[in-house]
Design an enzyme around this catalytic site. Structure first.
Site, PDB file in Angstrom:
ATOM      1  N   LYS A 193       0.829  -1.209   0.000  1.00 19.41           N
ATOM      2  CA  LYS A 193       0.000   0.000   0.000  1.00 19.41           C
ATOM      3  C   LYS A 193       0.864   1.260   0.000  1.00 19.41           C
ATOM      4  O   LYS A 193       0.612   2.203  -0.757  1.00 19.41           O
ATOM      5  CB  LYS A 193      -0.932   0.000   1.215  1.00 19.41           C
TER       6      LYS A 193
ATOM      7  N   ALA B 288       0.681  -3.755  11.118  1.00 16.87           N
ATOM      8  CA  ALA B 288       1.942  -3.346  10.489  1.00 16.87           C
ATOM      9  C   ALA B 288       1.821  -1.937   9.935  1.00 16.87           C
ATOM     10  O   ALA B 288       0.765  -1.523   9.469  1.00 16.87           O
ATOM     11  CB  ALA B 288       2.296  -4.305   9.358  1.00 16.87           C
TER      12      ALA B 288
ATOM     13  N   CYS C 258      -0.606   0.787   6.061  1.00 12.63           N
ATOM     14  CA  CYS C 258      -0.897  -0.026   7.242  1.00 12.63           C
ATOM     15  C   CYS C 258      -1.756  -1.217   6.858  1.00 12.63           C
ATOM     16  O   CYS C 258      -2.521  -1.152   5.902  1.00 12.63           O
ATOM     17  CB  CYS C 258      -1.650   0.790   8.290  1.00 12.63           C
ATOM     18  N   ASP C 259      -1.626  -2.281   7.628  1.00 13.66           N
ATOM     19  CA  ASP C 259      -2.512  -3.413   7.459  1.00 13.66           C
ATOM     20  C   ASP C 259      -2.561  -4.206   8.762  1.00 13.66           C
ATOM     21  O   ASP C 259      -1.624  -4.146   9.567  1.00 13.66           O
ATOM     22  CB  ASP C 259      -2.057  -4.331   6.325  1.00 13.66           C
ATOM     23  N   SER C 260      -3.664  -4.910   8.956  1.00 15.45           N
ATOM     24  CA  SER C 260      -3.842  -5.737  10.145  1.00 15.45           C
ATOM     25  C   SER C 260      -4.271  -7.132   9.740  1.00 15.45           C
ATOM     26  O   SER C 260      -5.039  -7.295   8.796  1.00 15.45           O
ATOM     27  CB  SER C 260      -4.902  -5.141  11.074  1.00 15.45           C
TER      28      SER C 260
END
Length: 195
Positions: A54, A108, A70-72
């Site tokens: 991203k 993250a 960001c990512d989860s």
């Protein structure tokens, strides 16, 4: 000023609350295709790779900017990985799966500049969902659907979702989808924020 590679309301709210000047641009990353390409990557690595993807995609559109991706990822104690629910029925299935069990949430953050990653951090929170009755799940979804449609794990701990839990270990911002303290520290080292 930083660019958030997302239009996530909770991530924007966290940056705004922390007085971080930013703008938000959607990354338009095909997350399903990216996950398929990454295969059975460990959850921590998957969250990191998606956050990087991203950040890089938006960084290519805004050269010179610091771009935050960001990512989860949520993984249940038996190794089952959960994605965002496709519909209310799937949300109910996810909640029943989490009921009475522990799961880990990996959040993250990657900052890219000039089309390359320059900083990254992955944090983990551990959450224990209390046993949930079918009546509770139905009432919870009546109140929270479709607001939680974009939430991995089907909860917003800043709202009624807090009622799902018996115990939580980890940073509140990590659970909301962005490990804020490490991000703020990096932005101070770069002079975006006053140290």
């Amino acid at each position: 000023m930083i660019v958030l590679a997302s239009t996530s309301a909770s991530r924007r709210a966290m940056l705004t609350a922390a007085a971080v000047p930013h703008e938000a641009l959607p990354s338009h990353v095909d997350e399903e295709a990216a996950k398929a390409a990454l295969g059975e990557a460990p959850p921590r690595d998957l969250a990191d790779a998606l956050a990087e993807l991203k950040a890089l995609k938006v960084s290519q559109r805004v050269p010179g900017a610091l771009v935050l991706g960001c990512d989860s990822v949520v993984v249940v104690e038996d190794g089952t990985r959960l994605d965002k629910p496709a519909d209310r029925g799937e949300a109910a299935r996810h909640l029943r799966l989490l009921s009475g069990r522990r799961h880990d949430l990996y959040s993250a953050a990657v900052i890219a500049e000039q089309g390359r990653p320059v900083w990254r951090h992955v944090d983990r929170a551990r959450l224990w969902v209390r046993p949930l009755s079918d009546a509770f799940v139905a009432g919870y979804l009546d109140a929270e659907w479709p607001a939680i449609a974009g939430c991995v794990g089907c909860y917003r701990v800043e709202g009624p979702g807090i009622q799902l839990f018996a115990r939580i270990e980890g940073s509140h911002s990590t659970i909301l989808g962005m490990p804020m303290l490490p991000i703020l520290d990096y932005l101070r080292t770069r002079g975006v924020l006053t140290s």
